[in-house]
Design a protein around this motif. Sequence first.
Motif, mmCIF file in Angstrom:
data_model
loop_
_atom_site.group_PDB
_atom_site.id
_atom_site.type_symbol
_atom_site.label_atom_id
_atom_site.label_comp_id
_atom_site.label_asym_id
_atom_site.label_seq_id
_atom_site.Cartn_x
_atom_site.Cartn_y
_atom_site.Cartn_z
ATOM 1 N N THR A 13 0.822 -1.209 0.000
ATOM 2 C CA THR A 13 0.000 0.000 0.000
ATOM 3 C C THR A 13 0.857 1.261 0.000
ATOM 4 O O THR A 13 0.310 2.362 -0.036
ATOM 5 C CB THR A 13 -0.878 0.041 1.271
ATOM 6 N N VAL A 14 2.157 1.093 0.056
ATOM 7 C CA VAL A 14 3.043 2.237 0.292
ATOM 8 C C VAL A 14 3.934 2.496 -0.928
ATOM 9 O O VAL A 14 4.475 1.563 -1.513
ATOM 10 C CB VAL A 14 3.924 1.972 1.537
ATOM 11 N N ARG A 229 3.927 -6.933 -0.388
ATOM 12 C CA ARG A 229 4.303 -5.880 0.545
ATOM 13 C C ARG A 229 5.770 -6.006 0.941
ATOM 14 O O ARG A 229 6.232 -7.089 1.292
ATOM 15 C CB ARG A 229 3.442 -5.910 1.811
ATOM 16 N N ARG A 230 6.453 -4.894 0.868
ATOM 17 C CA ARG A 230 7.854 -4.866 1.263
ATOM 18 C C ARG A 230 7.954 -4.452 2.719
ATOM 19 O O ARG A 230 7.202 -3.607 3.188
ATOM 20 C CB ARG A 230 8.629 -3.871 0.408
ATOM 21 N N ARG A 231 8.895 -5.069 3.425
ATOM 22 C CA ARG A 231 9.233 -4.546 4.741
ATOM 23 C C ARG A 231 10.012 -3.254 4.546
ATOM 24 O O ARG A 231 10.572 -3.022 3.470
ATOM 25 C CB ARG A 231 10.056 -5.584 5.504
ATOM 26 N N PRO A 232 10.068 -2.399 5.569
ATOM 27 C CA PRO A 232 10.742 -1.110 5.370
ATOM 28 C C PRO A 232 12.177 -1.275 4.876
ATOM 29 O O PRO A 232 12.645 -0.474 4.073
ATOM 30 C CB PRO A 232 10.669 -0.452 6.752
ATOM 31 N N GLU A 233 12.847 -2.327 5.338
ATOM 32 C CA GLU A 233 14.235 -2.560 4.926
ATOM 33 C C GLU A 233 14.341 -2.932 3.458
ATOM 34 O O GLU A 233 15.430 -2.873 2.881
ATOM 35 C CB GLU A 233 14.861 -3.690 5.769
ATOM 36 N N ARG A 235 12.464 -1.710 0.907
ATOM 37 C CA ARG A 235 12.026 -0.701 -0.070
ATOM 38 C C ARG A 235 13.216 -0.237 -0.904
ATOM 39 O O ARG A 235 14.299 -0.027 -0.388
ATOM 40 C CB ARG A 235 11.379 0.480 0.646
ATOM 41 N N PHE B 24 4.159 7.391 1.346
ATOM 42 C CA PHE B 24 2.698 7.532 1.352
ATOM 43 C C PHE B 24 2.016 6.173 1.309
ATOM 44 O O PHE B 24 2.356 5.328 0.488
ATOM 45 C CB PHE B 24 2.246 8.344 0.128
ATOM 46 N N GLY B 25 1.015 5.996 2.154
ATOM 47 C CA GLY B 25 0.164 4.825 2.041
ATOM 48 C C GLY B 25 -0.246 4.246 3.384
ATOM 49 O O GLY B 25 0.348 4.548 4.426
ATOM 50 N N ALA B 26 -1.271 3.404 3.330
ATOM 51 C CA ALA B 26 -1.766 2.766 4.551
ATOM 52 C C ALA B 26 -0.636 2.002 5.225
ATOM 53 O O ALA B 26 0.038 1.182 4.602
ATOM 54 C CB ALA B 26 -2.918 1.818 4.206
ATOM 55 N N GLU B 31 6.562 2.518 9.841
ATOM 56 C CA GLU B 31 7.941 2.290 9.393
ATOM 57 C C GLU B 31 8.880 3.401 9.840
ATOM 58 O O GLU B 31 10.018 3.493 9.370
ATOM 59 C CB GLU B 31 7.972 2.164 7.864
ATOM 60 N N HIS B 34 12.431 2.560 11.161
ATOM 61 C CA HIS B 34 13.402 2.311 10.102
ATOM 62 C C HIS B 34 13.851 3.613 9.443
ATOM 63 O O HIS B 34 15.045 3.830 9.217
ATOM 64 C CB HIS B 34 12.801 1.383 9.046
#
Lengths: 432, 432
Positions: A13-14, A229-233, A235, B24-26, B31, B34
């Motif tokens: 979603t990000v 969905r990606r984890r923050p690491e 992206r 941006f996003g749900a 995050e 991070h």
Amino acid sequence: MSTGDDSGLTEETVFTWGAPPLKFGAGASDEIGHDMAQYGVRRVLVLTDPGVGALGVPQRVAGNLGRYGIEARVFDGVHVEPSDASFAAAVEYAQEHGPWDGFVAVGGGSAIDTAKAVNLLTSCGGELMDYVNKPIGRAEVPSQGLKPLVAVPTTAGTGAESTAMCVLDILSMKVKTGISHWRLRPALAVVDPLLTMTLPPEVTASAGMDIVCHALESYTAGWYADSARRRPEERVTYCGSNPVSDLWCEKALSLIAKSFRRAVHSGAEDVDARTDMLMAATFAGMGFGNSGVHIPHANGYPIAGMVKEYRPSGYPQDEPMVPHGQSVSLTAPEAFRFCFPSAPERHLRAAELLAPGMERLPDPAEQLPRALVGLMSDIGIPNGIGAVGYGESDVPGLVPGTMKQQRLLATCPRPVREEDIERILLSSVQNW
Amino acid sequence: MSTGDDSGLTEETVFTWGAPPLKFGAGASDEIGHDMAQYGVRRVLVLTDPGVGALGVPQRVAGNLGRYGIEARVFDGVHVEPSDASFAAAVEYAQEHGPWDGFVAVGGGSAIDTAKAVNLLTSCGGELMDYVNKPIGRAEVPSQGLKPLVAVPTTAGTGAESTAMCVLDILSMKVKTGISHWRLRPALAVVDPLLTMTLPPEVTASAGMDIVCHALESYTAGWYADSARRRPEERVTYCGSNPVSDLWCEKALSLIAKSFRRAVHSGAEDVDARTDMLMAATFAGMGFGNSGVHIPHANGYPIAGMVKEYRPSGYPQDEPMVPHGQSVSLTAPEAFRFCFPSAPERHLRAAELLAPGMERLPDPAEQLPRALVGLMSDIGIPNGIGAVGYGESDVPGLVPGTMKQQRLLATCPRPVREEDIERILLSSVQNW
């Protein structure tokens, strides 16, 4: 360490996006002394290539810096199509004559990308391979903020002033790769159309096709929310097409439609056309620099890298070369035929932006390719990879060079196999 | 010192633009640990107001920071509609418990603006009035870079996450003013629609009208190239409408047209509408934060500041107030009637974006006001300044408060005199 992802969401979603601050317009490059003074700098290195250096623009910038009490030196040894060796030479020069509080890059993508690398290595230490993308390098993260870099493009093409990456050849491995991190983004993009007035028509055409491909590949890249969905690491800089990259790319295509042909055919007198093209280049950079490019750019690597005897008019004749904008656009019509089923409405919308009011063809997959070849033939782009020296028998030799670019192919809206690339290249020997 | 302007150009050709990087996003707000870790920070202050604090979001952010080894503390004492006194209290808290390596602001414009001021004063020292806009303050330039500030909006309205300014009341002078410098811009805007799901309809409507006015005022602001050429030292944050601010504002208006009514009437269940509204708020901030706002926002200052007994439903009832989004929108229909002759095509295009397919009225100057009042009446905005407690006899008392906002009125596409403001206010006692 925990991933820190508390969201519990399983679909993506990000999206992420970033761009440098912008100072745009005729005469903007005459204010760099003031702009750099805002950072409290004392010593600035101006990086450029010999061709741009000969035009006097970097010296003019250095003079303007001097008027604000900033000591400036010009390094005009940037290599066009930079490599690990040419980056190293620039870094060595910077270290020998440094330290520097800031950098100004004046030129095309080569000068701006070289300055990004010099800034990174002189600010954070380490070796080039520490930072180069995996698996070729170690993709380490810069340990701290970089010095302010002001990027001043002199061609309307790469959009390197907008992006957070630099591209280079690794000579020993015969591979093109890059460094990609948000800290590489220039502190300021100073975009001055007056610097582009004297570009020859052939250079205007080729560099402009780089813009077209940036905008079209970004616009047709896989939609960010269609991936897992990606984890923050996890992206990455290239997150796929998204609402912000679309905005920039749509506008870039409209500017191209309005002014590209005029910039090629009467650019020396047409400030408005030059302004639109430079704006299109910067805007496309603001877009694709976050979303990504795919097949046409991936094909551009071997098409440029394996050049045989092609010497394009309008360019120096001392060695064979396929200009970057030609190399990335020659397979674009066929690539967009291939991608069409993944997002028909996007391809049709892109065609409408690039060729407003064009007749609707019976096969909708032909709409964007037709708009492209109409433009390419009007502005004198070679008619396919055949026109730059490749026959059908060369295609199997080109395919591996494309397939190495998995970082780019990952952005394609469809999975891409070797046989797909082979077919695209074969169909691109002649485009019209 | 020389001006450094070598260009010799006499007409304005240059515009400037900047925006923070965006996530941006749900789920994006999950995050931040991070994201903050990328800056190598150890101690972070999370600033919020008591209302948002009570919802638990700032604590959740602090917990996420902790998981990345970052010590985080929540300050929930941000004052809604901040003042010099409330800024001072927040700065004092930060100094007492600091030093801090970074800041996170969670809330509406008040929290984000307070965090900008705390970041400025704890990073650069000095006193608030050193930095406040002239002529009220000394408009000094920050002496160095600020700490990283991550801005997390919880209302779809102000766009403060995108802008490089903060707004405050100077209590002793009974005036609203601001601090404006590019170094105030957040290092990252984290924009998460899930944080806005529970906003009451009345707050959704009012905050959303702030977006509408940002987009429309930016879009109709004087065109940057119509002013006299500025020397580099004279360039200001608000440079007038320009190709980049237009891009953002046009898209914001399209998102508003698509989703504003749904966000008000069924926002609790409609993630898509909330997503569109929050995107519109951020995009409008990316626009107006560089181009400017004008009459409607200038009128909003006295309309909010001189409130009598009005207590809006959906808001705390403990003291009279005119919500910001109401105060800036109540005179917008009449303000755009006034501005129409300066740029008829822009006003018509804005109306078409805000109300696609609306019938063409016999008087084109009525198109945008009609689109606005149609929206405002649908979403329950009070019908004019009369509905928030002002009669015709109050208008002479309001005019001086508007005229003090010369920084905003300078962006108006037409010169504005006292009698113009008086007439606009009189015609806005009742809007439909």
